[in-house]
Design a protein around this motif. Structure first.
Motif, PDB file in Angstrom:
ATOM      1  N   THR A 115      41.081  42.407  50.289  1.00  0.00           N
ATOM      2  CA  THR A 115      42.163  41.433  50.068  1.00  0.00           C
ATOM      3  C   THR A 115      41.731  40.382  49.063  1.00  0.00           C
ATOM      4  O   THR A 115      42.491  40.004  48.170  1.00  0.00           O
ATOM      5  CB  THR A 115      42.554  40.781  51.407  1.00  0.00           C
ATOM      6  OG1 THR A 115      42.923  41.790  52.336  1.00  0.00           O
ATOM      7  CG2 THR A 115      43.699  39.806  51.241  1.00  0.00           C
ATOM      8  N   SER A 116      40.507  39.893  49.196  1.00  0.00           N
ATOM      9  CA  SER A 116      39.993  38.898  48.263  1.00  0.00           C
ATOM     10  C   SER A 116      39.954  39.453  46.839  1.00  0.00           C
ATOM     11  O   SER A 116      40.351  38.778  45.887  1.00  0.00           O
ATOM     12  CB  SER A 116      38.588  38.471  48.699  1.00  0.00           C
ATOM     13  OG  SER A 116      38.031  37.585  47.779  1.00  0.00           O
ATOM     14  N   ALA A 117      39.510  40.698  46.704  1.00  0.00           N
ATOM     15  CA  ALA A 117      39.463  41.325  45.379  1.00  0.00           C
ATOM     16  C   ALA A 117      40.872  41.482  44.816  1.00  0.00           C
ATOM     17  O   ALA A 117      41.104  41.258  43.617  1.00  0.00           O
ATOM     18  CB  ALA A 117      38.766  42.687  45.463  1.00  0.00           C
ATOM     19  N   ALA A 118      41.818  41.832  45.678  1.00  0.00           N
ATOM     20  CA  ALA A 118      43.203  42.008  45.217  1.00  0.00           C
ATOM     21  C   ALA A 118      43.774  40.683  44.715  1.00  0.00           C
ATOM     22  O   ALA A 118      44.425  40.633  43.667  1.00  0.00           O
ATOM     23  CB  ALA A 118      44.067  42.572  46.343  1.00  0.00           C
ATOM     24  N   PHE A 119      43.538  39.590  45.470  1.00  0.00           N
ATOM     25  CA  PHE A 119      44.035  38.288  45.027  1.00  0.00           C
ATOM     26  C   PHE A 119      43.347  37.844  43.739  1.00  0.00           C
ATOM     27  O   PHE A 119      43.977  37.243  42.869  1.00  0.00           O
ATOM     28  CB  PHE A 119      43.846  37.232  46.126  1.00  0.00           C
ATOM     29  CG  PHE A 119      44.918  37.263  47.166  1.00  0.00           C
ATOM     30  CD1 PHE A 119      46.253  37.166  46.829  1.00  0.00           C
ATOM     31  CD2 PHE A 119      44.590  37.385  48.507  1.00  0.00           C
ATOM     32  CE1 PHE A 119      47.253  37.192  47.780  1.00  0.00           C
ATOM     33  CE2 PHE A 119      45.574  37.410  49.476  1.00  0.00           C
ATOM     34  CZ  PHE A 119      46.914  37.319  49.112  1.00  0.00           C
ATOM     35  N   SER A 120      42.057  38.133  43.613  1.00  0.00           N
ATOM     36  CA  SER A 120      41.342  37.785  42.392  1.00  0.00           C
ATOM     37  C   SER A 120      41.932  38.541  41.207  1.00  0.00           C
ATOM     38  O   SER A 120      42.169  37.952  40.140  1.00  0.00           O
ATOM     39  CB  SER A 120      39.857  38.125  42.553  1.00  0.00           C
ATOM     40  OG  SER A 120      39.174  37.888  41.350  1.00  0.00           O
ATOM     41  N   ASN A 121      42.185  39.822  41.401  1.00  0.00           N
ATOM     42  CA  ASN A 121      42.792  40.622  40.327  1.00  0.00           C
ATOM     43  C   ASN A 121      44.191  40.113  39.997  1.00  0.00           C
ATOM     44  O   ASN A 121      44.580  40.076  38.832  1.00  0.00           O
ATOM     45  CB  ASN A 121      42.852  42.099  40.722  1.00  0.00           C
ATOM     46  CG  ASN A 121      41.479  42.722  40.752  1.00  0.00           C
ATOM     47  OD1 ASN A 121      40.537  42.218  40.157  1.00  0.00           O
ATOM     48  ND2 ASN A 121      41.356  43.829  41.460  1.00  0.00           N
ATOM     49  N   LEU A 122      44.942  39.723  41.011  1.00  0.00           N
ATOM     50  CA  LEU A 122      46.286  39.194  40.799  1.00  0.00           C
ATOM     51  C   LEU A 122      46.225  37.899  39.982  1.00  0.00           C
ATOM     52  O   LEU A 122      46.993  37.708  39.049  1.00  0.00           O
ATOM     53  CB  LEU A 122      46.976  38.951  42.145  1.00  0.00           C
ATOM     54  CG  LEU A 122      48.382  38.361  42.083  1.00  0.00           C
ATOM     55  CD1 LEU A 122      49.338  39.354  41.444  1.00  0.00           C
ATOM     56  CD2 LEU A 122      48.856  37.976  43.471  1.00  0.00           C
ATOM     57  N   GLY A 123      45.292  37.008  40.351  1.00  0.00           N
ATOM     58  CA  GLY A 123      45.139  35.748  39.610  1.00  0.00           C
ATOM     59  C   GLY A 123      44.756  35.996  38.163  1.00  0.00           C
ATOM     60  O   GLY A 123      45.294  35.355  37.249  1.00  0.00           O
ATOM     61  N   THR A 124      43.855  36.937  37.949  1.00  0.00           N
ATOM     62  CA  THR A 124      43.447  37.281  36.586  1.00  0.00           C
ATOM     63  C   THR A 124      44.622  37.853  35.798  1.00  0.00           C
ATOM     64  O   THR A 124      44.843  37.494  34.634  1.00  0.00           O
ATOM     65  CB  THR A 124      42.299  38.316  36.623  1.00  0.00           C
ATOM     66  OG1 THR A 124      41.218  37.775  37.378  1.00  0.00           O
ATOM     67  CG2 THR A 124      41.814  38.670  35.228  1.00  0.00           C
TER      68      THR A 124
END
Length: 189
Positions: free
Chosen positions: A110-119
């Motif tokens: 989930t953290s990786a997904a949100f990081s990718n979304l922010g990027t």
């Protein structure tokens, strides 16, 4: 009466006479008086042993209570100990470990997904800001703001989009009365 077929399986239902005979059979006749006497003696011994065991158990419970009291073990401390032990046992269980690992993995994903979304959002905003339509919009806003500034009495220097936005924010923060703004606009026109 009709003759009945003798055998293991009778084909006719029991008659009332047969039921009376069956109910009169005393099943206790199979036990002799001597066996009854032995059973009563054994029953008496068992009852005495049970009473003795109850007394021994009561004395052991009393001693148990005394020792706990002398050691300072209270019901509350026992409860805490039992809860701590239960929590430890649960944490060391296989099910808890598997669940914990699954939740940790899910959290990382989930953290990786949100990081990718922010990027991705940051990249899209950057692409949008560099697009010709946004630059055209930015130029129009800058020219509109500089026109308004020059009519209101500002310097009319234009400036970058960020400067225009900050000056607009400062102007709205000063709470210019609308009557003065209307008068100034009418005088300039």
């Amino acid at each position: 009466m009709e003759p009945r077929h003798q055998g293991l399986l009778e084909q006719e239902p029991l008659q009332e006479v047969d039921e009376d005979v069956v109910s009169e059979v005393d099943l206790n006749n199979t036990i002799t008086e001597e066996e009854k006497e032995e059973m009563h003696n054994e029953l008496t011994k068992l009852e005495e042993e049970i009473a003795t065991l109850r007394q021994v158990l009561a004395s052991k419970e009393k001693r148990h209570s005394e020792l706990k009291q002398r050691l300072g073990i209270t019901p509350l401390s026992e409860l805490r100990h039992n809860l701590s032990r239960g929590w430890y046992d649960m944490q060391t269980s296989t099910a808890y470990k598997k669940t914990s690992e699954s939740l940790s993995t899910a959290g990382q994903k989930t953290s990786a997904a949100f990081s990718n979304l922010g990027t991705a959002i940051t990249r899209k905003f950057g692409d949008m800001r560099n697009s010709p339509s946004f630059k055209s919009f930015e130029e129009r806003v800058e020219s509109t703001v500089s026109n308004i500034k020059s009519k209101v009495g500002g310097t009319g220097s234009g400036g970058s989009f960020e400067e225009v936005l900050s000056s607009a924010a400062q102007a709205s923060a000063q709470d210019i009365p609308t009557n003065n703004l209307t008068e100034n606009t009418e005088r300039t026109c």
